[in-house]
Design an enzyme around this catalytic site. Structure first.
Site, mmCIF file in Angstrom:
data_model
loop_
_atom_site.group_PDB
_atom_site.id
_atom_site.type_symbol
_atom_site.label_atom_id
_atom_site.label_comp_id
_atom_site.label_asym_id
_atom_site.label_seq_id
_atom_site.Cartn_x
_atom_site.Cartn_y
_atom_site.Cartn_z
ATOM 1 N N HIS A 50 -5.352 15.624 -1.310
ATOM 2 C CA HIS A 50 -4.512 15.651 0.189
ATOM 3 C C HIS A 50 -4.201 17.201 0.281
ATOM 4 O O HIS A 50 -4.359 17.910 -0.673
ATOM 5 C CB HIS A 50 -3.539 14.579 0.149
ATOM 6 C CG HIS A 50 -2.280 15.086 -1.005
ATOM 7 N ND1 HIS A 50 -2.233 14.290 -2.129
ATOM 8 C CD2 HIS A 50 -1.391 16.074 -1.026
ATOM 9 C CE1 HIS A 50 -1.169 14.659 -2.891
ATOM 10 N NE2 HIS A 50 -0.696 15.725 -2.072
HETATM 11 P P1 TYD Z 1 1.199 11.426 -3.918
HETATM 12 O O1 TYD Z 1 1.822 12.570 -3.390
HETATM 13 O O2 TYD Z 1 -0.170 10.720 -3.141
HETATM 14 O O3 TYD Z 1 0.537 11.684 -5.440
HETATM 15 P P2 TYD Z 1 -0.520 12.187 -6.119
HETATM 16 O O4 TYD Z 1 -1.306 13.290 -5.299
HETATM 17 O O5 TYD Z 1 -0.157 12.774 -7.301
HETATM 18 O O6 TYD Z 1 -1.752 10.987 -6.307
HETATM 19 O O7 TYD Z 1 1.942 10.250 -4.371
HETATM 20 C C1 TYD Z 1 1.885 9.028 -4.660
HETATM 21 C C2 TYD Z 1 2.699 7.871 -4.117
HETATM 22 O O8 TYD Z 1 3.995 7.985 -4.491
HETATM 23 C C3 TYD Z 1 2.574 7.793 -2.751
HETATM 24 O O9 TYD Z 1 2.605 6.119 -2.152
HETATM 25 C C4 TYD Z 1 3.791 8.483 -1.962
HETATM 26 C C5 TYD Z 1 4.651 8.229 -3.131
HETATM 27 N N1 TYD Z 1 5.855 9.291 -3.110
HETATM 28 C C6 TYD Z 1 7.036 9.140 -2.921
HETATM 29 O O10 TYD Z 1 7.444 8.124 -2.686
HETATM 30 N N2 TYD Z 1 8.044 10.189 -3.020
HETATM 31 C C7 TYD Z 1 7.452 11.434 -3.525
HETATM 32 O O11 TYD Z 1 8.178 12.535 -3.708
HETATM 33 C C8 TYD Z 1 6.290 11.530 -3.873
HETATM 34 C C9 TYD Z 1 5.604 12.960 -4.211
HETATM 35 C C10 TYD Z 1 5.331 10.520 -3.559
#
Ligand code: TYD
Length: 141
Positions: A50
């Site tokens: 992303h």
């Molecule tokens: P994401 O940023 O997509 O993580 P990665 O890129 O490491 O896979 O986040 C994973 C999940 O966690 C997504 O459902 C959003 C949630 N999230 C929160 O609720 N709060 C936060 O501060 C972050 C970073 C993610």
């Protein structure tokens, strides 16, 4: 590409390890509104996939080895976080993929904004459109 690697200030004590520290507004070029950390990942895990519209982040890996691949829509850069003293500051508008090269590596992130799903671009084609929009805007203004 809008990223920067810094070496954190580190105090080493003979035979007793090291202490590294990061100070808000001195080492981090933004006010920290949120800290999160990713842990418990097996080796080989891929995360990320992303970009962010507004968010600036500082990433560091206090334990393990994690590769961060940044993509501005034109070129890619690979940064290895395998030293607790190394921190990566990523500006907005970069696609990122993250690969866990060592089991249980820990990724810590200081972020400039509270969590907001609307700040995410999770579709690569939408990201390329966003990059083109930003470039067009920059040419006009
Ligand atoms: P994401 O940023 O997509 O993580 P990665 O890129 O490491 O896979 O986040 C994973 C999940 O966690 C997504 O459902 C959003 C949630 N999230 C929160 O609720 N709060 C936060 O501060 C972050 C970073 C993610």
């Amino acid at each position: 590409m809008d990223y920067n690697i810094i070496t954190t200030k580190t105090i080493s004590a003979n035979g007793m390890g090291s202490l590294s520290f990061i100070e808000g507004m001195r080492d981090v070029p933004f006010e920290i509104k949120r800290i999160y950390y990713i842990h418990g990942c097996p080796k080989g895990v891929h995360r990320g996939g992303h970009a962010h519209i507004k968010l600036t982040q500082m990433l560091f890996c206090p334990y393990g080895k994690i590769e961060i691949i940044l993509d501005d829509g034109t070129e890619k850069s690979s940064i290895i976080l395998d030293d607790p003293r190394k921190a990566l500051i990523i500006g907005p508008g970069l696609w990122r993929d993250m690969i866990w090269h060592k089991k249980d590596s820990v990724l810590c992130v200081a972020a400039s904004e509270y969590y907001d799903e609307k700040d995410y671009i999770r579709d690569y084609d939408a990201f390329l459109c966003h990059v083109r929009e930003v470039k067009r805007y920059d040419r006009v203004y």
